[in-house]
Scaffold this motif. Structure first.
Motif, mmCIF file in Angstrom:
data_model
loop_
_atom_site.group_PDB
_atom_site.id
_atom_site.type_symbol
_atom_site.label_atom_id
_atom_site.label_comp_id
_atom_site.label_asym_id
_atom_site.label_seq_id
_atom_site.Cartn_x
_atom_site.Cartn_y
_atom_site.Cartn_z
ATOM 1 N N GLY A 89 0.782 -1.073 -0.152
ATOM 2 C CA GLY A 89 0.125 0.017 -0.082
ATOM 3 C C GLY A 89 0.937 1.354 -0.093
ATOM 4 N N GLU A 90 2.037 0.937 0.225
ATOM 5 C CA GLU A 90 3.078 2.239 0.122
ATOM 6 C C GLU A 90 3.898 2.271 -0.934
ATOM 7 O OE1 GLU A 90 4.537 2.582 3.874
ATOM 8 O OE2 GLU A 90 2.682 2.606 5.047
ATOM 9 N N ARG A 91 5.065 1.250 -0.782
ATOM 10 C CA ARG A 91 6.138 1.268 -1.894
ATOM 11 C C ARG A 91 5.545 0.845 -3.302
ATOM 12 N NH1 ARG A 91 7.227 -1.978 2.517
ATOM 13 N NH2 ARG A 91 8.954 -1.338 3.680
ATOM 14 N N PRO A 92 6.148 1.574 -4.210
ATOM 15 C CA PRO A 92 5.712 1.561 -5.682
ATOM 16 C C PRO A 92 6.125 0.004 -6.123
ATOM 17 C CG PRO A 92 7.317 2.864 -5.660
ATOM 18 C CD PRO A 92 7.124 2.743 -4.176
ATOM 19 N N THR A 93 5.752 -0.416 -7.300
ATOM 20 C CA THR A 93 5.927 -1.578 -7.795
ATOM 21 C C THR A 93 7.408 -1.314 -8.577
ATOM 22 O OG1 THR A 93 4.000 -2.421 -8.536
ATOM 23 C CG2 THR A 93 5.735 -3.273 -9.902
ATOM 24 N N GLY A 94 8.554 -2.406 -8.058
ATOM 25 C CA GLY A 94 9.701 -2.147 -8.361
ATOM 26 C C GLY A 94 9.962 -1.717 -9.967
ATOM 27 N N VAL A 95 11.056 -1.211 -10.230
ATOM 28 C CA VAL A 95 11.548 -0.810 -11.726
ATOM 29 C C VAL A 95 12.938 -0.909 -11.691
ATOM 30 C CG1 VAL A 95 11.820 1.797 -10.901
ATOM 31 C CG2 VAL A 95 11.071 1.225 -12.965
ATOM 32 N N ALA A 96 13.268 -1.025 -12.805
ATOM 33 C CA ALA A 96 14.686 -1.296 -13.509
ATOM 34 C C ALA A 96 14.790 -0.540 -14.679
ATOM 35 C CB ALA A 96 15.191 -2.853 -13.695
ATOM 36 N N LEU A 97 15.803 0.372 -14.593
ATOM 37 C CA LEU A 97 16.459 1.202 -15.789
ATOM 38 C C LEU A 97 17.446 0.438 -16.618
ATOM 39 C CD1 LEU A 97 16.161 4.577 -14.486
ATOM 40 C CD2 LEU A 97 14.452 3.298 -15.365
ATOM 41 N N VAL A 98 17.262 -0.192 -17.747
ATOM 42 C CA VAL A 98 18.045 -1.004 -18.505
ATOM 43 C C VAL A 98 18.719 -0.539 -19.668
ATOM 44 C CG1 VAL A 98 18.600 -3.209 -19.318
ATOM 45 C CG2 VAL A 98 16.915 -3.027 -17.355
ATOM 46 N N MET A 99 19.822 -0.533 -20.032
ATOM 47 C CA MET A 99 20.730 -0.048 -21.100
ATOM 48 C C MET A 99 21.366 -0.932 -21.679
ATOM 49 S SD MET A 99 21.675 3.916 -20.452
ATOM 50 C CE MET A 99 22.240 3.449 -18.783
ATOM 51 N N VAL A 100 21.389 -1.499 -22.972
ATOM 52 C CA VAL A 100 22.106 -2.560 -23.795
ATOM 53 C C VAL A 100 22.446 -1.909 -24.770
ATOM 54 C CG1 VAL A 100 21.951 -4.829 -24.490
ATOM 55 C CG2 VAL A 100 20.579 -4.134 -22.589
ATOM 56 N N ASP A 101 24.053 -2.344 -25.164
ATOM 57 C CA ASP A 101 24.719 -1.967 -26.162
ATOM 58 C C ASP A 101 24.815 -2.951 -27.161
ATOM 59 O OD1 ASP A 101 26.700 -3.622 -25.843
ATOM 60 O OD2 ASP A 101 28.288 -2.110 -25.273
ATOM 61 N N GLU A 102 25.158 -2.616 -28.587
ATOM 62 C CA GLU A 102 25.139 -3.641 -29.536
ATOM 63 C C GLU A 102 25.888 -4.726 -29.430
ATOM 64 O OE1 GLU A 102 28.484 -1.471 -32.239
ATOM 65 O OE2 GLU A 102 26.525 -1.532 -33.329
ATOM 66 N N ARG A 103 27.120 -4.935 -28.382
ATOM 67 C CA ARG A 103 27.541 -6.147 -28.051
ATOM 68 C C ARG A 103 27.124 -6.798 -26.915
ATOM 69 N NH1 ARG A 103 33.519 -3.882 -27.006
ATOM 70 N NH2 ARG A 103 34.023 -5.860 -26.447
#
Length: 230
Positions: A89-103
């Motif tokens: 009721g208080e904490r938001p659903t978890g989140v992940a910020l993901v960056m991926v390169d061409e390799r």
């Protein structure tokens, strides 16, 4: 009938950007594609196990928000046998910020949110669910005391424990002694053992370090392919 695999772990919303290169410190680069999807190591592992045909259950926590509802719909669409998800009721659903390169190299920053709301008492209430599983699959996206409690309950019931030690952190000898199989990548192995994994021989040394501390088998990520040490 018990579960083949019970996953106790994190569920997030992943915001993914793919591009030619990753940004360096204090720089901005342009990406090529963007995707938003339900993720988290626990949710992803539960979905993978279910798609492989295992009777699978997932235990975790989400907020009662739009992103939490979407993650729950993802689990339900994959036809898991058991979905034990509490709503925060208080904490938001978890989140992940993901960056991926061409390799395929990546950078990830997470805000665990509701994942941190799972308690040891919650896990204790699920003791029967753990005891009736063929294997318990864990990560480190939930509070450490939750992981420790789950390992103790699984050990008491004779249920094998598989640990993906991510995100990387130091672990106690007592916890490691309760793990049947650990699967660290090179960064995680370094945090766990203090040994830098740069080739298969250093991966072997890291794996033997973990075995000496009580783990029964280790699969260590190494250049040229993962290495199984038993």
């Amino acid at each position: 009938m018990g579960l083949d695999v019970l996953v106790l772990g994190g569920a997030n919303t992943d915001f993914l950007v793919k591009g030619r290169e990753l940004p360096r410190h204090d720089t901005t680069v342009a990406g090529d594609t963007f995707r938003q999807a339900s993720g988290g190591k626990g949710l992803n592992q539960a979905v993978a196990a279910a798609r492989l045909g295992a009777r699978t259950g997932f235990f975790g926590r989400l907020r009662r928000d739009a992103r939490g509802d979407e993650a729950l719909r993802t689990l339900e669409a994959e036809r898991l046998e058991v979905i034990h998800v509490s709503r925060d009721g208080e904490r938001p659903t978890g989140v992940a910020l993901v960056m991926v390169d061409e390799r395929g190299r990546k950078q990830i920053m997470t805000a665990p949110g509701a994942n941190l709301g799972v308690t040891a008492a919650d896990v204790t209430q699920a003791a029967e669910l753990i005891a009736n599983a063929r294997v318990l699959l864990l990560q480190l996206e939930l509070p450490l005391e939750v992981v420790e409690t789950a390992v103790r309950l699984a050990n008491a019931a004779g249920v094998p424990v598989v640990l993906d030690p991510a995100p990387p952190r130091e672990l106690s000898e007592g916890l490691l002694q309760g793990v049947d199989l650990i699967r660290p990548d090179s960064d995680e192995a370094h945090v766990l053992t203090g040994l830098r994994v740069i080739d298969r021989e250093s991966a072997r040394r890291a794996g033997r370090n973990l075995l000496a501390r009580g783990v029964r088998a280790a699969v260590v990520g190494a250049p040229g392919g993962d290495l199984l040490i038993t």
